[in-house]
Design a protein around this motif. Structure first.
Motif, PDB file in Angstrom:
ATOM      1  N   GLY A  41       1.852  10.153  -9.699  1.00  0.00           N
ATOM      2  CA  GLY A  41       1.062  10.409 -10.771  1.00  0.00           C
ATOM      3  C   GLY A  41       0.727  11.938 -10.854  1.00  0.00           C
ATOM      4  N   SER A  84       0.945   6.783  -6.743  1.00  0.00           N
ATOM      5  CA  SER A  84       0.012   7.880  -7.007  1.00  0.00           C
ATOM      6  C   SER A  84       0.188   9.216  -6.763  1.00  0.00           C
ATOM      7  N   ILE A 128       2.177   1.728  -3.606  1.00  0.00           N
ATOM      8  CA  ILE A 128       0.968   2.265  -4.433  1.00  0.00           C
ATOM      9  C   ILE A 128       0.724   3.807  -4.269  1.00  0.00           C
ATOM     10  N   SER A 129       0.808   4.194  -2.901  1.00  0.00           N
ATOM     11  CA  SER A 129       0.670   5.273  -2.594  1.00  0.00           C
ATOM     12  C   SER A 129       1.726   6.229  -3.241  1.00  0.00           C
ATOM     13  N   ASN A 134       0.906  -1.263  -0.117  1.00  0.00           N
ATOM     14  CA  ASN A 134      -0.099  -0.053  -0.072  1.00  0.00           C
ATOM     15  C   ASN A 134       0.920   1.256  -0.047  1.00  0.00           C
ATOM     16  N   GLY A 159      -1.852  12.521 -14.448  1.00  0.00           N
ATOM     17  CA  GLY A 159      -2.987  11.642 -14.265  1.00  0.00           C
ATOM     18  C   GLY A 159      -2.793  10.607 -15.016  1.00  0.00           C
ATOM     19  N   ASN A 180      -5.793  -2.355 -11.953  1.00  0.00           N
ATOM     20  CA  ASN A 180      -6.904  -2.751 -10.783  1.00  0.00           C
ATOM     21  C   ASN A 180      -8.121  -3.446 -11.645  1.00  0.00           C
ATOM     22  N   LEU A 218      -3.170   2.841 -13.475  1.00  0.00           N
ATOM     23  CA  LEU A 218      -3.416   2.013 -12.023  1.00  0.00           C
ATOM     24  C   LEU A 218      -4.822   1.695 -12.133  1.00  0.00           C
ATOM     25  N   SER A 253      -2.231   7.455 -12.785  1.00  0.00           N
ATOM     26  CA  SER A 253      -3.504   7.032 -12.279  1.00  0.00           C
ATOM     27  C   SER A 253      -4.348   6.224 -13.176  1.00  0.00           C
TER      28      SER A 253
END
Length: 103
Positions: free
Chosen positions: A65, A62, A58-59, A55, A70, A80, A76, A73
């Protein structure tokens, strides 16, 4: 409150971006369902440290990002959706559709 609105950010742009994101997510779920990845070697019970590190990673991605305007994002979001489609396919194959959609 009307004075707090950003004049160049129109509602039409927001609606179009949400529509494009939704269509892309649905497309990636369908694509993940069709391709069907193998989940046989996946650790189904990760510990707290593994979840925390994943996590955090991934943070950070982001946050970066923001620099890519964007694009990261969107990637991702596609990944997902793809994994969700693959997981749905795996669950339906192993447990059946009734068990998969049961709440």
């Amino acid at each position: 409150m009307e004075s707090l609105r950003v004049p160049f950010l129109k509602d039409k742009i927001i609606k179009i971006s949400i529509l494009i994101s939704t269509i892309m997510f649905i497309f990636s779920v369908v694509l993940g369902y069709i391709i069907n990845l193998s989940f046989e070697k996946t650790n189904m019970y990760p510990n707290f440290t593994e979840i925390f590190i994943t996590n955090s990673y991934i943070s950070l991605i982001s946050i970066v990002g923001i620099i890519s305007l964007g694009l990261i994002s969107v990637i991702l979001l596609f990944i997902n959706g793809f994994y969700l489609g693959s997981a749905l396919h795996y669950s339906i194959d192993n447990s059946g559709i009734l068990y998969t959609v049961k709440i």
